[in-house]
Design a protein around this motif. Structure first.
Motif, mmCIF file in Angstrom:
data_model
loop_
_atom_site.group_PDB
_atom_site.id
_atom_site.type_symbol
_atom_site.label_atom_id
_atom_site.label_comp_id
_atom_site.label_asym_id
_atom_site.label_seq_id
_atom_site.Cartn_x
_atom_site.Cartn_y
_atom_site.Cartn_z
ATOM 1 N N ASP A 114 27.229 18.616 20.702
ATOM 2 C CA ASP A 114 26.224 17.592 20.424
ATOM 3 C C ASP A 114 24.966 18.207 19.806
ATOM 4 O O ASP A 114 24.411 17.675 18.842
ATOM 5 N N THR A 115 24.514 19.342 20.364
ATOM 6 C CA THR A 115 23.319 19.993 19.832
ATOM 7 C C THR A 115 23.534 20.437 18.389
ATOM 8 O O THR A 115 22.669 20.236 17.528
ATOM 9 N N LEU A 116 24.689 21.030 18.103
ATOM 10 C CA LEU A 116 24.963 21.483 16.737
ATOM 11 C C LEU A 116 25.119 20.303 15.773
ATOM 12 O O LEU A 116 24.754 20.405 14.601
ATOM 13 N N THR A 117 25.639 19.193 16.255
ATOM 14 C CA THR A 117 25.752 17.999 15.418
ATOM 15 C C THR A 117 24.376 17.508 14.995
ATOM 16 O O THR A 117 24.138 17.185 13.817
ATOM 17 N N ARG A 118 23.442 17.461 15.941
ATOM 18 C CA ARG A 118 22.097 17.001 15.618
ATOM 19 C C ARG A 118 21.368 18.003 14.727
ATOM 20 O O ARG A 118 20.642 17.617 13.803
ATOM 21 N N LEU A 119 21.584 19.298 14.975
ATOM 22 C CA LEU A 119 20.967 20.311 14.129
ATOM 23 C C LEU A 119 21.520 20.232 12.705
ATOM 24 O O LEU A 119 20.767 20.336 11.727
ATOM 25 N N SER A 120 22.807 20.026 12.583
ATOM 26 C CA SER A 120 23.414 19.875 11.251
ATOM 27 C C SER A 120 22.788 18.707 10.500
ATOM 28 O O SER A 120 22.488 18.809 9.302
ATOM 29 N N ALA A 121 22.575 17.600 11.213
ATOM 30 C CA ALA A 121 21.992 16.414 10.579
ATOM 31 C C ALA A 121 20.571 16.696 10.099
ATOM 32 O O ALA A 121 20.181 16.284 8.996
ATOM 33 N N THR A 143 35.442 27.968 17.178
ATOM 34 C CA THR A 143 35.041 26.798 16.398
ATOM 35 C C THR A 143 33.531 26.692 16.317
ATOM 36 O O THR A 143 32.956 26.445 15.247
ATOM 37 N N ASP A 144 32.856 26.895 17.469
ATOM 38 C CA ASP A 144 31.394 26.805 17.475
ATOM 39 C C ASP A 144 30.760 27.957 16.699
ATOM 40 O O ASP A 144 29.764 27.774 15.999
ATOM 41 N N LYS A 145 31.335 29.155 16.821
ATOM 42 C CA LYS A 145 30.807 30.289 16.049
ATOM 43 C C LYS A 145 30.929 30.039 14.545
ATOM 44 O O LYS A 145 30.015 30.344 13.773
ATOM 45 N N GLN A 146 32.055 29.492 14.132
ATOM 46 C CA GLN A 146 32.245 29.193 12.720
ATOM 47 C C GLN A 146 31.289 28.089 12.270
ATOM 48 O O GLN A 146 30.785 28.116 11.129
ATOM 49 N N TRP A 147 31.030 27.135 13.142
ATOM 50 C CA TRP A 147 30.092 26.056 12.836
ATOM 51 C C TRP A 147 28.695 26.645 12.592
ATOM 52 O O TRP A 147 28.030 26.315 11.618
ATOM 53 N N ILE A 148 28.263 27.533 13.489
ATOM 54 C CA ILE A 148 26.957 28.171 13.321
ATOM 55 C C ILE A 148 26.928 28.978 12.018
ATOM 56 O O ILE A 148 25.929 28.956 11.283
#
Length: 220
Positions: free
Chosen positions: A57-64, A93-98
């Protein structure tokens, strides 16, 4: 409006309703206290089960926010991970997202009290960073000037339309800004707590986050 523009230390800044701080002149987005991996850390330490979606959720909001602002620079103001073990336990998955978020951007991890050492992710790892008249660090200092920090997870309350609302908030005076926690599973410290009242000047303001940003004198 989901943002509030203001001038601080000679710089035009914008407090976003998400809890991020935007510096348009540098195309710089600053967030604090992501506390990624908190659900894993709580479970590891025997604190019970939390839904394991906080990092997502945090990464989703940061991406936005990054897409919305088209930021070229990013500063994470410390406590980006709930502890070093939580950082190491991030899924691939999260590391790749970052890594995707970092691609093409100058990314700085400021060290916090929860994550005092470097982590095995890209970007720069610093104790603090001075950019022009602004200084970015995790914890506010007594003789601050142009300081932007986090750590305290400030919250503030106001009464509107007959009901009382409490939200994460930016605290702002002429010398410092304290950012709200950006992470999903983060508590907060009320602005009237002595730890914040003694730091902020008497004429400080609170900028309450959310879909509609509210600017009020800092509740004490």
């Amino acid at each position: 409006m989901d943002r509030h523009a203001f001038r601080f230390a000679g710089c035009d800044l914008v407090a976003l309703g998400s809890g991020a701080l935007w510096w348009p002149a540098r195309s710089l987005l600053c967030v604090s206290d992501l506390h990624l991996g908190k659900s894993e850390r709580v479970q590891r330490r025997g604190g019970g089960l939390l839904p394991p979606y906080d990092t997502r959720d945090t990464l989703t909001r940061l991406s936005a926010d990054l897409d919305r602002c088209d930021a070229r620079e990013v500063i994470c103001l410390g406590d980006s991970f709930d502890d070093l073990d939580a950082a190491n336990a991030l899924s691939e998955t999260d590391k790749q997202w970052i890594a995707r978020l970092q691609a093409g951007r100058h990314w700085v991890w400021i060290e916090g009290n929860h994550d005092p050492g470097p982590v095995e992710l890209g970007g720069s790892h610093l104790t603090e960073l001075a950019l022009g008249p602004l200084v970015f660090r995790h914890i506010a200092t007594p003789a601050a000037q142009g300081e932007i920090s986090g750590h305290y997870h400030p919250k503030a309350a106001l009464r509107t339309r007959g009901r009382r609302i409490t939200r994460p908030a930016f605290l702002l005076d002429r010398n410092r800004i304290i950012l709200p926690a950006y992470g999903t599973y983060t508590g907060g410290l009320r602005s009237h707590d002595a730890a914040l009242s003694r730091i902020m000047e008497p004429d400080a303001f609170a900028i309450l986050t959310g879909p509609a940003v509210h600017v009020i004198p800092m509740p004490r």
